[in-house]
Design a protein around this motif. Structure first.
Motif, PDB file in Angstrom:
ATOM      1  N   LEU A  82       0.825  -1.204   0.000  1.00 40.10           N
ATOM      2  CA  LEU A  82       0.000   0.000   0.000  1.00 40.10           C
ATOM      3  C   LEU A  82       0.863   1.260   0.000  1.00 40.10           C
ATOM      4  CD1 LEU A  82      -2.802   1.267   0.133  1.00 40.10           C
ATOM      5  CD2 LEU A  82      -2.654   1.156   2.633  1.00 40.10           C
ATOM      6  N   ALA A  83       1.903   1.279   0.822  1.00 34.43           N
ATOM      7  CA  ALA A  83       2.764   2.462   0.906  1.00 34.43           C
ATOM      8  C   ALA A  83       3.445   2.745  -0.429  1.00 34.43           C
ATOM      9  CB  ALA A  83       3.805   2.266   2.007  1.00 34.43           C
ATOM     10  N   LEU A  84       3.978   1.699  -1.075  1.00 35.78           N
ATOM     11  CA  LEU A  84       4.644   1.888  -2.361  1.00 35.78           C
ATOM     12  C   LEU A  84       3.649   2.287  -3.443  1.00 35.78           C
ATOM     13  CD1 LEU A  84       7.143  -1.114  -2.278  1.00 35.78           C
ATOM     14  CD2 LEU A  84       7.655   1.306  -1.944  1.00 35.78           C
ATOM     15  N   SER A  85       2.433   1.754  -3.377  1.00 36.52           N
ATOM     16  CA  SER A  85       1.405   2.125  -4.352  1.00 36.52           C
ATOM     17  C   SER A  85       1.028   3.595  -4.203  1.00 36.52           C
ATOM     18  CB  SER A  85       0.163   1.242  -4.176  1.00 36.52           C
ATOM     19  OG  SER A  85       0.478  -0.124  -4.388  1.00 36.52           O
ATOM     20  N   ILE A  86       0.885   4.033  -2.958  1.00 35.86           N
ATOM     21  CA  ILE A  86       0.574   5.454  -2.722  1.00 35.86           C
ATOM     22  C   ILE A  86       1.721   6.330  -3.208  1.00 35.86           C
ATOM     23  CG2 ILE A  86       0.185   7.197  -0.939  1.00 35.86           C
ATOM     24  CD1 ILE A  86      -1.251   5.065   0.693  1.00 35.86           C
ATOM     25  N   GLY A  87       2.957   5.903  -2.941  1.00 39.35           N
ATOM     26  CA  GLY A  87       4.108   6.662  -3.395  1.00 39.35           C
ATOM     27  C   GLY A  87       4.153   6.787  -4.911  1.00 39.35           C
ATOM     28  N   ALA A  88       3.874   5.685  -5.607  1.00 38.99           N
ATOM     29  CA  ALA A  88       3.858   5.722  -7.069  1.00 38.99           C
ATOM     30  C   ALA A  88       2.724   6.603  -7.584  1.00 38.99           C
ATOM     31  CB  ALA A  88       3.715   4.304  -7.620  1.00 38.99           C
ATOM     32  N   GLY A  89       1.579   6.549  -6.905  1.00 39.95           N
ATOM     33  CA  GLY A  89       0.452   7.383  -7.305  1.00 39.95           C
ATOM     34  C   GLY A  89       0.761   8.872  -7.157  1.00 39.95           C
ATOM     35  N   ILE A  90       1.409   9.226  -6.064  1.00 37.63           N
ATOM     36  CA  ILE A  90       1.783  10.634  -5.852  1.00 37.63           C
ATOM     37  C   ILE A  90       2.815  11.069  -6.891  1.00 37.63           C
ATOM     38  CG2 ILE A  90       2.911  12.219  -4.246  1.00 37.63           C
ATOM     39  CD1 ILE A  90       1.684  10.609  -1.968  1.00 37.63           C
ATOM     40  N   PHE A  91       3.723  10.175  -7.234  1.00 38.59           N
ATOM     41  CA  PHE A  91       4.717  10.480  -8.264  1.00 38.59           C
ATOM     42  C   PHE A  91       4.040  10.793  -9.596  1.00 38.59           C
ATOM     43  CE2 PHE A  91       7.316   8.796 -11.790  1.00 38.59           C
ATOM     44  CZ  PHE A  91       8.396   9.657 -11.705  1.00 38.59           C
ATOM     45  N   LEU A  92       3.086   9.957  -9.995  1.00 34.98           N
ATOM     46  CA  LEU A  92       2.372  10.188 -11.253  1.00 34.98           C
ATOM     47  C   LEU A  92       1.539  11.466 -11.189  1.00 34.98           C
ATOM     48  CD1 LEU A  92       1.208   6.530 -12.060  1.00 34.98           C
ATOM     49  CD2 LEU A  92       3.096   7.822 -13.092  1.00 34.98           C
ATOM     50  N   LEU A  93       0.927  11.716 -10.034  1.00 37.90           N
ATOM     51  CA  LEU A  93       0.134  12.934  -9.877  1.00 37.90           C
ATOM     52  C   LEU A  93       0.985  14.179 -10.069  1.00 37.90           C
ATOM     53  CD1 LEU A  93      -2.502  14.380  -9.080  1.00 37.90           C
ATOM     54  CD2 LEU A  93      -1.806  14.132  -6.682  1.00 37.90           C
ATOM     55  N   ARG A  94       2.184  14.169  -9.522  1.00 42.16           N
ATOM     56  CA  ARG A  94       3.063  15.323  -9.657  1.00 42.16           C
ATOM     57  C   ARG A  94       3.547  15.500 -11.088  1.00 42.16           C
ATOM     58  NH1 ARG A  94       6.418  14.892  -3.932  1.00 42.16           N
ATOM     59  NH2 ARG A  94       4.940  16.178  -2.765  1.00 42.16           N
ATOM     60  N   LEU A  95       3.723  14.388 -11.790  1.00 45.84           N
ATOM     61  CA  LEU A  95       4.097  14.506 -13.196  1.00 45.84           C
ATOM     62  C   LEU A  95       2.957  15.106 -14.013  1.00 45.84           C
ATOM     63  CD1 LEU A  95       6.020  11.166 -13.919  1.00 45.84           C
ATOM     64  CD2 LEU A  95       6.954  13.428 -13.416  1.00 45.84           C
ATOM     65  N   VAL A  96       1.728  14.685 -13.725  1.00 43.83           N
ATOM     66  CA  VAL A  96       0.566  15.217 -14.433  1.00 43.83           C
ATOM     67  C   VAL A  96       0.407  16.708 -14.150  1.00 43.83           C
ATOM     68  CG1 VAL A  96      -1.952  15.109 -14.600  1.00 43.83           C
ATOM     69  CG2 VAL A  96      -0.620  13.004 -14.528  1.00 43.83           C
ATOM     70  N   ARG A  97       0.683  17.109 -12.905  1.00 44.15           N
ATOM     71  CA  ARG A  97       0.555  18.523 -12.528  1.00 44.15           C
ATOM     72  C   ARG A  97       1.771  19.342 -12.935  1.00 44.15           C
ATOM     73  NH1 ARG A  97      -1.236  18.507  -6.302  1.00 44.15           N
ATOM     74  NH2 ARG A  97      -0.996  20.749  -6.687  1.00 44.15           N
ATOM     75  N   ARG A  98       2.716  18.719 -13.638  1.00 40.82           N
ATOM     76  CA  ARG A  98       3.910  19.395 -14.151  1.00 40.82           C
ATOM     77  C   ARG A  98       4.765  19.991 -13.035  1.00 40.82           C
ATOM     78  NH1 ARG A  98       3.638  19.867 -19.625  1.00 40.82           N
ATOM     79  NH2 ARG A  98       1.580  19.569 -20.582  1.00 40.82           N
ATOM     80  N   GLU A  99       4.810  19.285 -11.918  1.00 44.37           N
ATOM     81  CA  GLU A  99       5.705  19.693 -10.855  1.00 44.37           C
ATOM     82  C   GLU A  99       7.118  19.236 -11.198  1.00 44.37           C
ATOM     83  OE1 GLU A  99       4.405  18.546  -7.001  1.00 44.37           O
ATOM     84  OE2 GLU A  99       2.349  19.254  -7.281  1.00 44.37           O
ATOM     85  N   PRO A 100       8.158  19.795 -10.539  1.00 45.21           N
ATOM     86  CA  PRO A 100       9.534  19.417 -10.876  1.00 45.21           C
ATOM     87  C   PRO A 100       9.749  17.906 -10.794  1.00 45.21           C
ATOM     88  CG  PRO A 100       9.525  21.330  -9.441  1.00 45.21           C
ATOM     89  CD  PRO A 100       8.105  20.872  -9.518  1.00 45.21           C
ATOM     90  N   VAL A 101      10.282  17.350 -11.874  1.00 46.29           N
ATOM     91  CA  VAL A 101      10.493  15.903 -11.948  1.00 46.29           C
ATOM     92  C   VAL A 101      11.507  15.447 -10.907  1.00 46.29           C
ATOM     93  CG1 VAL A 101      11.255  14.006 -13.433  1.00 46.29           C
ATOM     94  CG2 VAL A 101       9.919  15.893 -14.395  1.00 46.29           C
ATOM     95  N   ARG A 102      12.521  16.279 -10.682  1.00 48.99           N
ATOM     96  CA  ARG A 102      13.563  15.896  -9.719  1.00 48.99           C
ATOM     97  C   ARG A 102      12.984  15.707  -8.332  1.00 48.99           C
ATOM     98  NH1 ARG A 102      19.114  19.380  -8.525  1.00 48.99           N
ATOM     99  NH2 ARG A 102      19.984  17.945  -6.965  1.00 48.99           N
ATOM    100  N   GLN A 103      12.105  16.633  -7.923  1.00 50.69           N
ATOM    101  CA  GLN A 103      11.486  16.524  -6.606  1.00 50.69           C
ATOM    102  C   GLN A 103      10.621  15.280  -6.509  1.00 50.69           C
ATOM    103  OE1 GLN A 103       9.281  20.011  -5.489  1.00 50.69           O
ATOM    104  NE2 GLN A 103       8.250  19.001  -3.787  1.00 50.69           N
ATOM    105  N   ALA A 104       9.882  14.979  -7.580  1.00 53.95           N
ATOM    106  CA  ALA A 104       9.027  13.792  -7.583  1.00 53.95           C
ATOM    107  C   ALA A 104       9.862  12.512  -7.504  1.00 53.95           C
ATOM    108  CB  ALA A 104       8.147  13.780  -8.835  1.00 53.95           C
ATOM    109  N   LEU A 105      10.993  12.493  -8.218  1.00 54.51           N
ATOM    110  CA  LEU A 105      11.862  11.319  -8.186  1.00 54.51           C
ATOM    111  C   LEU A 105      12.494  11.121  -6.819  1.00 54.51           C
ATOM    112  CD1 LEU A 105      13.645  11.535 -11.665  1.00 54.51           C
ATOM    113  CD2 LEU A 105      12.028   9.774 -10.901  1.00 54.51           C
ATOM    114  N   LEU A 106      12.906  12.225  -6.186  1.00 55.86           N
ATOM    115  CA  LEU A 106      13.489  12.115  -4.853  1.00 55.86           C
ATOM    116  C   LEU A 106      12.480  11.550  -3.862  1.00 55.86           C
ATOM    117  CD1 LEU A 106      15.537  15.450  -4.589  1.00 55.86           C
ATOM    118  CD2 LEU A 106      16.435  13.122  -4.751  1.00 55.86           C
ATOM    119  N   PHE A 107      11.237  12.019  -3.968  1.00 55.94           N
ATOM    120  CA  PHE A 107      10.193  11.512  -3.079  1.00 55.94           C
ATOM    121  C   PHE A 107       9.971  10.022  -3.295  1.00 55.94           C
ATOM    122  CE2 PHE A 107       5.689  10.315  -2.917  1.00 55.94           C
ATOM    123  CZ  PHE A 107       5.458  10.433  -1.555  1.00 55.94           C
TER     124      PHE A 107
END
Length: 233
Positions: free
Chosen positions: A52-77
């Protein structure tokens, strides 16, 4: 006078906006921790909680990519969550999921006094980045000391968190430790608010008259050609 006037034009508004944005981002960042803690508390199944934790993490990563947030920050998270999951999966102990957070707070508690002693309070650095002032505040002794005092509040909050986290980690209380980690953003927000108030009170009515620009040590050297010409003659 408002001490925030020493900031760059619009700096106070930019700072408030950045703090609100960062707080929302931090609340999102603790979602995997909340999901892991709640799932493990209900099921006591490490595999289910990690999934569940990894799934939520992956979901937040994709959400940030869709919202065009900095890719580096999303990858670090996402990388941070994966490290948490890998440590817990390797040891088979849920408490190791929180080890990276503990190491992070421990590192901050060691590095911060050195930065404060050197006159580089992280609070001042962050404010300079947000407002666009850079490190111009360091040329003012009053503001530099005020930022040091303000950051001491944030540092106290970090020490408080560490003093609670470390005993829980050593005693293996994963659920309690996860609960503490979930409330960490609130402690940070409160520390930032109090630290900013301490800074403003410490600055008081002081106003920096020095123009914002490059530090004297990086300015161009004086023109010595007339002196050299007279010497040659």
């Amino acid at each position: 006078m408002d001490p925030a006037a020493d900031l760059a034009p619009g700096g106070a508004d930019a700072l408030r906006t950045a703090v609100r944005k960062r707080l929302r981002s931090t609340l999102i960042d603790v979602t995997p921790v909340f999901g892991f803690t709640l799932t493990f508390a209900l099921t006591h199944q490490l595999g289910v909680a990690l999934t569940l934790a990894l799934s939520i993490g992956a979901g937040i990563f994709l959400l940030r990519l869709v919202r065009r947030e900095p890719v580096r920050q999303a990858l670090l998270f996402l990388g941070f969550v994966c490290v948490q999951g890998a440590l817990a999966a390797r040891s088979g102990d849920a408490i190791d999921f929180f080890l990276p957070h503990l190491v992070l707070h421990g590192t901050i508690s060691v590095v911060t006094p050195v930065l404060l002693w050197l006159g580089w309070p992280p609070l001042g650095v962050l404010v300079g980045l947000v407002t666009g002032e850079g490190t111009g505040w360091r040329r003012c002794t009053v503001r530099r000391r005020a930022f040091v005092r303000g950051h001491l509040v944030l540092y106290a909050g970090n020490l408080l968190m560490l003093s609670v986290q470390l005993p829980l980690f050593l005693s293996g209380q994963a659920i309690a430790l996860g609960t503490v980690d979930v409330f960490a953003p609130l402690v940070f927000a409160l520390g930032a608010l109090l630290g900013w108030r301490v800074y403003r009170r410490s600055v008081g009515t002081h106003r920096c008259d020095a123009p914002v620009g490059p530090s004297p040590d990086v300015s161009s050297p004086p023109d010595l050609s007339p002196s050299l010409e007279r010497t040659v003659r």
